[in-house]
Design a protein around this motif. Structure first.
Motif, PDB file in Angstrom:
ATOM      1  N   TYR A   1       0.871  -1.171   0.000  1.00  0.00           N
ATOM      2  CA  TYR A   1       0.000   0.000   0.000  1.00  0.00           C
ATOM      3  C   TYR A   1       0.908   1.220   0.000  1.00  0.00           C
ATOM      4  O   TYR A   1       1.831   1.311   0.818  1.00  0.00           O
TER       5      TYR A   1
ATOM      6  N   CYS B   1       8.108   4.557   0.372  1.00  0.00           N
ATOM      7  CA  CYS B   1       7.571   3.549  -0.550  1.00  0.00           C
ATOM      8  C   CYS B   1       8.599   3.224  -1.626  1.00  0.00           C
ATOM      9  O   CYS B   1       8.817   2.059  -1.969  1.00  0.00           O
TER      10      CYS B   1
ATOM     11  N   MET C   1      -6.849  -0.364   4.104  1.00  0.00           N
ATOM     12  CA  MET C   1      -5.500  -0.562   4.624  1.00  0.00           C
ATOM     13  C   MET C   1      -5.473  -0.373   6.143  1.00  0.00           C
ATOM     14  O   MET C   1      -4.893  -1.180   6.875  1.00  0.00           O
TER      15      MET C   1
ATOM     16  N   THR D   1      -4.479  -3.353   8.796  1.00  0.00           N
ATOM     17  CA  THR D   1      -3.155  -3.232   9.411  1.00  0.00           C
ATOM     18  C   THR D   1      -3.177  -2.524  10.759  1.00  0.00           C
ATOM     19  O   THR D   1      -2.243  -2.675  11.542  1.00  0.00           O
TER      20      THR D   1
ATOM     21  N   ARG E   1      -2.742   0.548  10.951  1.00  0.00           N
ATOM     22  CA  ARG E   1      -1.789   1.650  10.755  1.00  0.00           C
ATOM     23  C   ARG E   1      -2.290   2.601   9.685  1.00  0.00           C
ATOM     24  O   ARG E   1      -2.991   2.208   8.772  1.00  0.00           O
TER      25      ARG E   1
ATOM     26  N   VAL F   1       2.128   4.894   5.163  1.00  0.00           N
ATOM     27  CA  VAL F   1       2.589   4.062   4.052  1.00  0.00           C
ATOM     28  C   VAL F   1       4.111   4.098   4.013  1.00  0.00           C
ATOM     29  O   VAL F   1       4.713   5.048   4.502  1.00  0.00           O
TER      30      VAL F   1
ATOM     31  N   GLN G   1       2.664   0.091   3.637  1.00  0.00           N
ATOM     32  CA  GLN G   1       2.294  -1.083   4.427  1.00  0.00           C
ATOM     33  C   GLN G   1       2.494  -2.267   3.488  1.00  0.00           C
ATOM     34  O   GLN G   1       1.928  -2.299   2.393  1.00  0.00           O
TER      35      GLN G   1
ATOM     36  N   HIS H   1       1.843  -9.671   7.211  1.00  0.00           N
ATOM     37  CA  HIS H   1       1.968  -8.210   7.238  1.00  0.00           C
ATOM     38  C   HIS H   1       3.330  -7.884   7.828  1.00  0.00           C
ATOM     39  O   HIS H   1       3.596  -8.142   8.997  1.00  0.00           O
TER      40      HIS H   1
ATOM     41  N   GLY I   1       4.748  -4.717   7.721  1.00  0.00           N
ATOM     42  CA  GLY I   1       4.734  -3.379   8.305  1.00  0.00           C
ATOM     43  C   GLY I   1       5.222  -2.381   7.281  1.00  0.00           C
ATOM     44  O   GLY I   1       4.950  -2.518   6.090  1.00  0.00           O
ATOM     45  N   GLY I   2       5.981  -1.388   7.734  1.00  0.00           N
ATOM     46  CA  GLY I   2       6.449  -0.317   6.862  1.00  0.00           C
ATOM     47  C   GLY I   2       7.873  -0.511   6.384  1.00  0.00           C
ATOM     48  O   GLY I   2       8.470  -1.579   6.524  1.00  0.00           O
TER      49      GLY I   2
END
Length: 86
Positions: free
Chosen positions: A7, A15, A45, A49, A51, A54, A56, A63, A65-66
Protein backbone atom coordinates in the motif's frame (compact mmCIF):
# COMPACT_ATOMS: atom_id res chain seq x y z
CA UNK A 1 9.05 -16.14 -4.75
CA UNK A 2 6.03 -14.79 -2.88
CA UNK A 3 3.65 -12.18 -4.09
CA UNK A 4 4.24 -8.86 -2.38
CA UNK A 5 1.52 -6.24 -1.88
CA UNK A 6 2.47 -2.71 -0.92
CA UNK A 7 0.00 0.00 0.00
CA UNK A 8 1.59 3.27 -1.09
CA UNK A 9 1.11 6.79 -2.41
CA UNK A 10 2.61 8.50 -5.43
CA UNK A 11 4.87 10.83 -3.44
CA UNK A 12 6.14 8.60 -0.63
CA UNK A 13 9.96 8.35 -0.46
CA UNK A 14 9.69 5.43 1.99
CA UNK A 15 7.57 3.55 -0.55
CA UNK A 16 10.27 4.07 -3.18
CA UNK A 17 12.98 2.92 -0.77
CA UNK A 18 11.01 -0.20 0.18
CA UNK A 19 10.32 -1.02 -3.47
CA UNK A 20 14.01 -0.66 -4.32
CA UNK A 21 14.97 -3.16 -1.61
CA UNK A 22 12.32 -5.62 -2.77
CA UNK A 23 13.52 -5.35 -6.36
CA UNK A 24 17.13 -5.93 -5.25
CA UNK A 25 15.92 -9.07 -3.45
CA UNK A 26 14.47 -10.35 -6.72
CA UNK A 27 10.78 -9.62 -6.18
CA UNK A 28 9.04 -9.66 -9.55
CA UNK A 29 5.43 -9.92 -8.38
CA UNK A 30 4.84 -6.59 -6.61
CA UNK A 31 1.32 -5.21 -6.48
CA UNK A 32 1.23 -1.55 -5.51
CA UNK A 33 -2.07 -0.27 -4.18
CA UNK A 34 -2.24 3.51 -4.40
CA UNK A 35 -4.30 4.69 -1.44
CA UNK A 36 -3.95 8.33 -2.49
CA UNK A 37 -6.16 7.62 -5.50
CA UNK A 38 -9.05 6.01 -3.61
CA UNK A 39 -10.11 6.84 -0.02
CA UNK A 40 -11.80 3.44 0.32
CA UNK A 41 -8.43 1.73 -0.26
CA UNK A 42 -6.92 3.85 2.54
CA UNK A 43 -9.76 2.84 4.85
CA UNK A 44 -9.25 -0.82 3.94
CA UNK A 45 -5.50 -0.56 4.62
CA UNK A 46 -6.14 0.96 8.06
CA UNK A 47 -8.71 -1.73 8.83
CA UNK A 48 -6.40 -4.66 7.99
CA UNK A 49 -3.15 -3.23 9.41
CA UNK A 50 -4.23 -0.89 12.20
CA UNK A 51 -1.79 1.65 10.76
CA UNK A 52 -2.28 4.90 8.86
CA UNK A 53 1.18 5.35 7.32
CA UNK A 54 2.59 4.06 4.05
CA UNK A 55 4.07 1.89 2.91
CA UNK A 56 2.29 -1.08 4.43
CA UNK A 57 3.81 -4.25 3.04
CA UNK A 58 2.49 -7.79 2.87
CA UNK A 59 4.66 -10.72 1.81
CA UNK A 60 2.25 -13.50 1.04
CA UNK A 61 -0.22 -13.44 3.94
CA UNK A 62 2.31 -11.89 6.36
CA UNK A 63 1.97 -8.21 7.24
CA UNK A 64 5.56 -6.97 7.42
CA UNK A 65 4.73 -3.38 8.31
CA UNK A 66 6.45 -0.32 6.86
CA UNK A 67 9.77 0.52 5.27
CA UNK A 68 11.71 0.47 8.55
CA UNK A 69 10.21 -2.92 9.40
CA UNK A 70 11.21 -4.27 5.98
CA UNK A 71 14.80 -3.04 6.38
CA UNK A 72 14.93 -4.47 9.93
CA UNK A 73 14.03 -7.89 8.51
CA UNK A 74 16.80 -7.50 5.94
CA UNK A 75 19.36 -6.54 8.60
CA UNK A 76 18.31 -9.51 10.75
CA UNK A 77 18.78 -11.82 7.76
CA UNK A 78 15.09 -12.83 7.77
CA UNK A 79 13.75 -11.11 4.67
CA UNK A 80 15.01 -13.57 2.09
CA UNK A 81 13.55 -16.54 3.94
CA UNK A 82 10.20 -14.77 4.30
CA UNK A 83 10.16 -14.03 0.58
CA UNK A 84 10.84 -17.68 -0.23
CA UNK A 85 8.55 -19.26 2.36
CA UNK A 86 5.42 -17.16 2.28
Amino acid sequence: MSKVVMYSTGVCPYCVRAEQLLLRKGVTDLEKIRIDLDPQLRDHMIEITGRRTVPQIFIGATHVGGCDDLYALEHEGKLEALLKDA
